[in-house]
Motif scaffolding. Structure first.
Motif, PDB file in Angstrom:
ATOM      1  N   THR A  72       0.954  -1.080   0.142  1.00  0.00           N
ATOM      2  CA  THR A  72      -0.223  -0.001   0.103  1.00  0.00           C
ATOM      3  C   THR A  72       0.918   1.224  -0.137  1.00  0.00           C
ATOM      4  N   GLY A  73       2.212   1.068   0.031  1.00  0.00           N
ATOM      5  CA  GLY A  73       3.148   2.200  -0.147  1.00  0.00           C
ATOM      6  C   GLY A  73       3.319   3.255  -1.104  1.00  0.00           C
ATOM      7  N   TYR A  74       2.576   2.829  -2.314  1.00  0.00           N
ATOM      8  CA  TYR A  74       2.519   3.957  -3.148  1.00  0.00           C
ATOM      9  C   TYR A  74       1.930   5.259  -2.912  1.00  0.00           C
ATOM     10  N   ASP A  75       0.502   4.674  -1.948  1.00  0.00           N
ATOM     11  CA  ASP A  75      -0.441   5.948  -1.423  1.00  0.00           C
ATOM     12  C   ASP A  75      -0.236   6.209   0.048  1.00  0.00           C
ATOM     13  N   HIS A  76       0.421   5.203   0.729  1.00  0.00           N
ATOM     14  CA  HIS A  76       0.308   5.800   2.312  1.00  0.00           C
ATOM     15  C   HIS A  76       1.817   5.570   2.749  1.00  0.00           C
ATOM     16  N   TYR A  77       2.240   6.392   3.947  1.00  0.00           N
ATOM     17  CA  TYR A  77       3.277   6.389   4.505  1.00  0.00           C
ATOM     18  C   TYR A  77       2.904   5.629   5.763  1.00  0.00           C
ATOM     19  N   GLU A  78       1.809   5.389   6.190  1.00  0.00           N
ATOM     20  CA  GLU A  78       1.358   4.656   7.456  1.00  0.00           C
ATOM     21  C   GLU A  78       0.360   3.760   7.084  1.00  0.00           C
ATOM     22  N   ASP A  79       0.149   2.577   7.561  1.00  0.00           N
ATOM     23  CA  ASP A  79      -0.892   1.541   7.519  1.00  0.00           C
ATOM     24  C   ASP A  79      -1.283   0.684   8.902  1.00  0.00           C
ATOM     25  N   ASP A  80      -2.408   0.101   8.805  1.00  0.00           N
ATOM     26  CA  ASP A  80      -2.662  -0.741   9.688  1.00  0.00           C
ATOM     27  C   ASP A  80      -2.613  -2.164   9.245  1.00  0.00           C
ATOM     28  N   ALA A  81      -1.959  -3.324   9.915  1.00  0.00           N
ATOM     29  CA  ALA A  81      -1.958  -4.573   9.153  1.00  0.00           C
ATOM     30  C   ALA A  81      -2.079  -5.712  10.432  1.00  0.00           C
ATOM     31  N   THR A  82      -1.930  -6.865   9.983  1.00  0.00           N
ATOM     32  CA  THR A  82      -2.155  -8.144  10.775  1.00  0.00           C
ATOM     33  C   THR A  82      -0.757  -8.801  10.645  1.00  0.00           C
ATOM     34  N   LEU A  83      -0.212  -8.995  11.836  1.00  0.00           N
ATOM     35  CA  LEU A  83       0.971  -9.738  11.804  1.00  0.00           C
ATOM     36  C   LEU A  83       0.697 -11.370  11.554  1.00  0.00           C
ATOM     37  N   LEU A  84       0.720 -11.732  10.585  1.00  0.00           N
ATOM     38  CA  LEU A  84       0.753 -13.272   9.960  1.00  0.00           C
ATOM     39  C   LEU A  84       1.672 -14.261  10.552  1.00  0.00           C
ATOM     40  N   PHE A  85       2.806 -13.985  10.413  1.00  0.00           N
ATOM     41  CA  PHE A  85       3.886 -14.914  10.763  1.00  0.00           C
ATOM     42  C   PHE A  85       5.094 -14.209  11.466  1.00  0.00           C
ATOM     43  N   LEU A  86       5.758 -14.648  12.420  1.00  0.00           N
ATOM     44  CA  LEU A  86       6.720 -14.182  13.154  1.00  0.00           C
ATOM     45  C   LEU A  86       8.034 -15.233  13.374  1.00  0.00           C
ATOM     46  N   SER A  87       8.970 -14.700  12.687  1.00  0.00           N
ATOM     47  CA  SER A  87      10.265 -15.405  12.873  1.00  0.00           C
ATOM     48  C   SER A  87      11.315 -14.804  13.630  1.00  0.00           C
ATOM     49  N   GLY A  88      11.479 -15.307  14.795  1.00  0.00           N
ATOM     50  CA  GLY A  88      12.603 -14.841  15.648  1.00  0.00           C
ATOM     51  C   GLY A  88      13.556 -16.045  16.108  1.00  0.00           C
ATOM     52  N   GLU A  89      13.589 -15.969  17.249  1.00  0.00           N
ATOM     53  CA  GLU A  89      14.517 -17.295  17.905  1.00  0.00           C
ATOM     54  C   GLU A  89      14.458 -18.670  17.199  1.00  0.00           C
ATOM     55  N   SER A  90      13.106 -18.767  16.826  1.00  0.00           N
ATOM     56  CA  SER A  90      12.712 -19.959  15.894  1.00  0.00           C
ATOM     57  C   SER A  90      12.021 -19.471  14.788  1.00  0.00           C
ATOM     58  N   ARG A  91      11.881 -20.310  13.781  1.00  0.00           N
ATOM     59  CA  ARG A  91      11.364 -19.787  12.294  1.00  0.00           C
ATOM     60  C   ARG A  91       9.695 -19.562  12.409  1.00  0.00           C
ATOM     61  N   ASP A  92       9.290 -20.223  13.181  1.00  0.00           N
ATOM     62  CA  ASP A  92       7.609 -20.055  13.369  1.00  0.00           C
ATOM     63  C   ASP A  92       7.341 -19.766  14.998  1.00  0.00           C
ATOM     64  N   ALA A  93       7.924 -18.481  15.521  1.00  0.00           N
ATOM     65  CA  ALA A  93       7.536 -18.056  16.914  1.00  0.00           C
ATOM     66  C   ALA A  93       6.222 -17.465  17.002  1.00  0.00           C
ATOM     67  N   GLU A  94       5.857 -17.705  18.295  1.00  0.00           N
ATOM     68  CA  GLU A  94       4.319 -17.117  18.760  1.00  0.00           C
ATOM     69  C   GLU A  94       4.564 -15.676  19.328  1.00  0.00           C
ATOM     70  N   GLN A  95       5.959 -15.498  19.764  1.00  0.00           N
ATOM     71  CA  GLN A  95       6.179 -14.100  20.555  1.00  0.00           C
ATOM     72  C   GLN A  95       7.798 -13.820  20.494  1.00  0.00           C
TER      73      GLN A  95
END
Length: 872
Positions: A458-481
């Motif tokens: 959406t960045g062609y028209d917006h500098y900011e936007d609200d989204a949903t965090l679908l997937f998180l990779s941290g200390e493990s590839r599929d992390a919950e937090q």
């Protein structure tokens, strides 16, 4: 059977398959796209591999092409035979899971009989020994059973390792018993060139598994290939590709230029004419597709072809450069089918001219050196040139190894390839020494979760936007937090963050949730999925969170300003330098823009100034920047410039700066080019053979550069005890004083040398009939030593001089001989190698004078002793 020209055959083939519902794709570039297994495109199906493998979706399930190809394995044979060539065109029709054997063979027979009018009794075919289906189809199409030959896996089954494979069926033309014994069977007739294979139909219907078994493919494919030049030989009743109408047009021009008739009894001349003719075709198409001469990869192939052709022109007695003019003959016969070679005609000829000129400067020297090497080998009784010497010819005189081998072979000698490779590797290792590895370790693993959908940008028209965090990779590839301090990769359903692509860097910024905050410092994209890389700076973030995304808008605006300026720069370069200018790479960030482009020489100051002037004029015109999404065909109708060799999807984005600059681009831009503010070229330089680089600044970037320049000027003024606005006059005055001081010093030095001249001559040591003068000087240069040597030679005979001077701890030595000594066989170039070894150096030169350098001043007295020993 009607005699058809090569261009007519190509047109008939295309029209026939279009009538059968095929999409007629233009020939792909000779530069492979995303295929590291190939140096240059060498077959009709090579550019289509992503479609056959399923990696990409073809524009149609039925396609036909006439693909330009180059096969480098035939270079050494070109000219020696009348049929080998490096450049050729491959006709083909392809089915991606649509039709199969019956349609492919039926249409093939229809084209051969109804369009080309070949007599059916002249057609023979081969099938794989177990392919009863193909056998029966050929019978139903009227091919007599005695003309259908079953062959084994080596001849009629196509496979490369594991994966898709299948049987194939080849079509042959019978040229008659005069090309072989009437008693020959089919296989013998092929060996005698009575039966000429001209069309291969490959039926990709199996997949070879790791255990060696074959399984059926769910969607079989068709891949056919028919060499256009070979088919033209059949249709025109000639034995050689060099007798085809279009190629003979080029060859006749070569013949006319050198004043020798082709096939008039001079086989060596015929070989040279064939080499030049073939290589001209290759070099024209390679340069048009963006390949430039270099010492590596496909650029090395081009350099080898140009230099080989240039040498054979000299062998034919052609004076001066000639290849660029003959390139017009290639364009005359192929320009209608390949308009790119017409559009880039001037550029093609310029590249050829520059390369031919560079080679001409060293060709005579190189051939003379090879001549000396040949004499040395004959005297020594060896038949192989050392790798070191072959490498010297390559490194110093620009002789490709293969050209050196060709010249040696003409005298029944060879070159040590292994030794050449060793010398090449040593040079590369040396050039790498001292380099630091700047690659980043973090995030080096390219991994994207498979179940995450494509990210909506959406960045062609917006500098900011609200989204949903679908997937998180941290200390493990599929992390919950992820908690504060952790490095993370975030995958969202949508984002205003631009992912690095098209030469534009990614956005940076902040993402916040109800419980935490993440600083984003890089965004990458794989298969349409955006990976936001950052670090949790506060609290915690959780998979499934609602997340607010805010990019650094100032950084984005500066980057967009530079990206739009890059579009203006490219168009201005084309206006000033010519339409051959094409993007070879770019970088747009918030600091500067960098643009690499194809051009054959450094830009002149007035050209740089004119490009700057044009871009700034456009900026001051305040033209609007508009974007539109459309099909690639519509974009091309709009005149949009595309990135050379890039593949585009069904929908493309066209960015227009007024109606002046129109390009395909997925990057972010300003809305009006007046927002760029100003444009300034900071540097223009070469980054590779035939590739130039411009670094430029825009807007406040120019202001920052001006502040930095002001600081430097202030420091210089303080050092010179002057004011900033007076430093130019002060610098001029200081340079005049320095010049006068140097002149006075030179006069003192000459006076001192003159006073020493008589002393040196009188102190010379006699060794038989030869007088030896040795002398060490302090802070003399090599010019001073030569001048002193010339003065002594003007007054003396039978004199050898060995001079040494020390500057900054480094030694320079000169050995000089009067002419009467060189006539007696003394050689300064050979003697200095032994003399200079004492100072830890080496060198060489001619018989009468040679010079060397060294790092050990303490060895000068020993060097003088060696000179005495040589004369003793």
């Amino acid at each position: 059977m009607e005699k058809l020209g090569l261009n007519e055959i190509r047109k008939l083939f295309r029209e026939f398959y279009v009538s059968k519902g095929h999409y007629a794709a233009p020939s792909a570039s000779l530069i492979p796209k995303n295929d590291k297994s190939l140096l240059i495109i060498n077959s009709g199906m090579a550019p289509l591999k992503p479609y056959f493998s399923g990696q990409e979706t073809p524009p149609s399930k039925r396609m036909t092409t006439c693909q330009k190809c180059i096969r480098t394995g035939d270079i050494d044979n070109v000219g020696l035979t009348s049929r080998h060539g490096t450049f050729f065109e491959m006709l083909g029709n392809f089915s991606f899971g649509d039709y199969f054997k019956k349609e492919s063979l039926t249409w093939g027979m229809e084209f051969v009989l109804d369009v080309l009018k070949m007599p059916i009794d002249k057609i023979w075919v081969t099938v794989y020994k177990d392919d009863d289906q193909a056998y029966e189809i050929w019978k139903s199409l009227g091919i007599p059973e005695e003309h259908i030959v079953r062959l084994g896996k080596e001849d009629n089954f196509w496979e490369i390792g594991l994966g898709p494979c299948g049987p194939d069926s080849e079509m042959f033309f019978d040229r008659g018993p005069e090309y072989g014994s009437p008693d020959d069977d089919f296989v013998q007739g092929c060996e005698h060139d009575r039966y000429i294979e001209f069309w291969n139909h490959v039926f990709t219907q199996f997949s070879k598994e790791e255990d060696g078994t074959y399984t059926d493919l769910a969607h079989p494919n068709i891949d056919t290939g028919m060499g256009l030049e070979r088919l033209a030989c059949i249709m025109q009743g000639v034995d050689s590709i060099f007798d085809i109408d279009t190629i003979r047009h080029i060859l006749d021009s070569v013949s006319s230029l050198c004043g020798k008739a082709y096939e008039d009894g001079d086989e060596k001349a015929d070989v040279s004419m064939r080499i030049i003719t073939d290589h001209l075709r290759s070099m024209v198409f390679m340069i048009a597709d963006g390949i430039v001469p270099s010492n590596e990869g496909r650029g090395y192939v081009l350099r080898r072809l140009i230099r080989r052709a240039a040498r054979h022109g000299k062998m034919l007695g052609i004076d001066g450069a000639f290849l660029a003019d003959l390139a017009d003959k290639v364009i005359e016969v192929s320009g209608d089918a390949y308009p790119e070679i017409v559009e880039k005609q001037d550029y093609i000829k310029k590249i050829i001219s520059v390369e031919e000129k560079q080679f001409a400067a060293t060709l005579g020297q190189g051939e003379a050196i090879i001549g000396e090497y040949l004499e040395e080998m004959k005297k020594a009784g060896v038949t192989q040139l050392s790798g070191d010497k072959a490498f010297k010819l390559y490194d110093t005189y620009g002789f490709p190894l293969e050209l050196t081998e060709e010249i040696l072979a003409e005298h029944e000698f060879s070159a040590d390839r292994d030794g050449f490779d060793t010398a090449m590797a040593a040079q590369k290792k040396k050039s790498r020494e001292g380099r630091q590895d700047t690659s980043e370790v973090a995030w080096e693993e390219n991994w994207t979760p498979e179940d995450v959908p494509e990210t909506v940008f959406t960045g062609y028209d917006h500098y900011e936007d609200d989204a949903t965090l679908l997937f998180l990779s941290g200390e493990s590839r599929d992390a919950e937090q992820a908690l504060e301090g952790e490095d993370v990769i975030l995958y969202l359903d949508k984002t205003p963050f631009y992912a690095e692509s098209g030469g534009q860097v990614s956005d940076k910024g902040i993402m916040t949730t109800e419980d935490g905050e993440v600083e984003i410092f890089a965004v990458e994209k794989t298969r349409g999925v955006f990976a936001h890389k950052g670090r949790v700076t506060r609290g915690a973030i959780n998979k499934g969170d609602s997340i607010h995304c805010a990019i650094d808008r100032i950084r984005r605006n500066k980057t967009a300003r530079n990206h739009t300026a890059t579009h203006l720069l490219q168009q201005a370069l084309r206006d000033v330098l010519g339409n051959h200018v094409e993007q070879a790479g770019s970088l747009n960030n918030d600091k500067e823009l960098r643009f690499d482009f194809n051009h054959y020489e450094a830009m002149k100051p007035e050209e740089i100034a004119r490009v700057e002037e044009i871009v700034n004029e456009k900026i001051c015109s305040f033209l609007p920047v508009t974007t539109v999404e459309t099909t690639i065909d519509e974009a091309q109708k709009m005149g949009a410039m595309a990135l050379f060799g890039e593949k585009y999807g069904d929908v493309v984005r066209v960015v227009s700066c007024g109606d002046w600059s129109v390009e395909l681009c997925g990057g972010t831009h300003v809305s009006n080019i007046g927002q760029i503010g100003a444009f300034k070229i900071a540097s223009e330089s070469g980054v590779a053979s035939g590739v130039r680089r411009i670094v430029a600044l825009t807007g406040t970037g120019i202001l920052e550069a001006a502040h930095a320049a002001e600081s430097v000027i202030a420091d210089v003024a303080e050092t010179m005890k002057s004011k900033p606005h007076l430093i130019q006059g002060k610098a001029t005055s200081l340079m005049e004083d320095l010049k006068a001081a140097r002149k006075e010093l030179e006069e003192f030095k000459k006076e001192a040398m003159g006073s020493e001249l008589d002393d040196m001559i009188s102190s010379a040591k006699a060794f038989g009939e030869v007088n030896l003068i040795t002398r060490e000087f302090e802070d003399y240069n090599i010019g001073d030593l030569r001048g002193l040597s010339d003065d002594i030679k003007a007054r003396c005979k039978s004199t050898m001089m060995v001079f040494a001077t020390v500057n900054g701890g480094k030694v320079t030595m000169l050995v000089s001989l009067t002419d009467d000594l060189t006539e007696k066989g003394l050689h300064a170039g050979k003697m200095i190698k032994q003399i200079a070894a004492c100072v830890g150096g080496g060198g060489g030169g001619k018989a009468d004078m040679a010079q060397a350098g060294g790092k050990n001043p303490a060895g000068i007295s020993d060097a003088f002793k060696v000179a005495e020993e040589l004369l003793s």
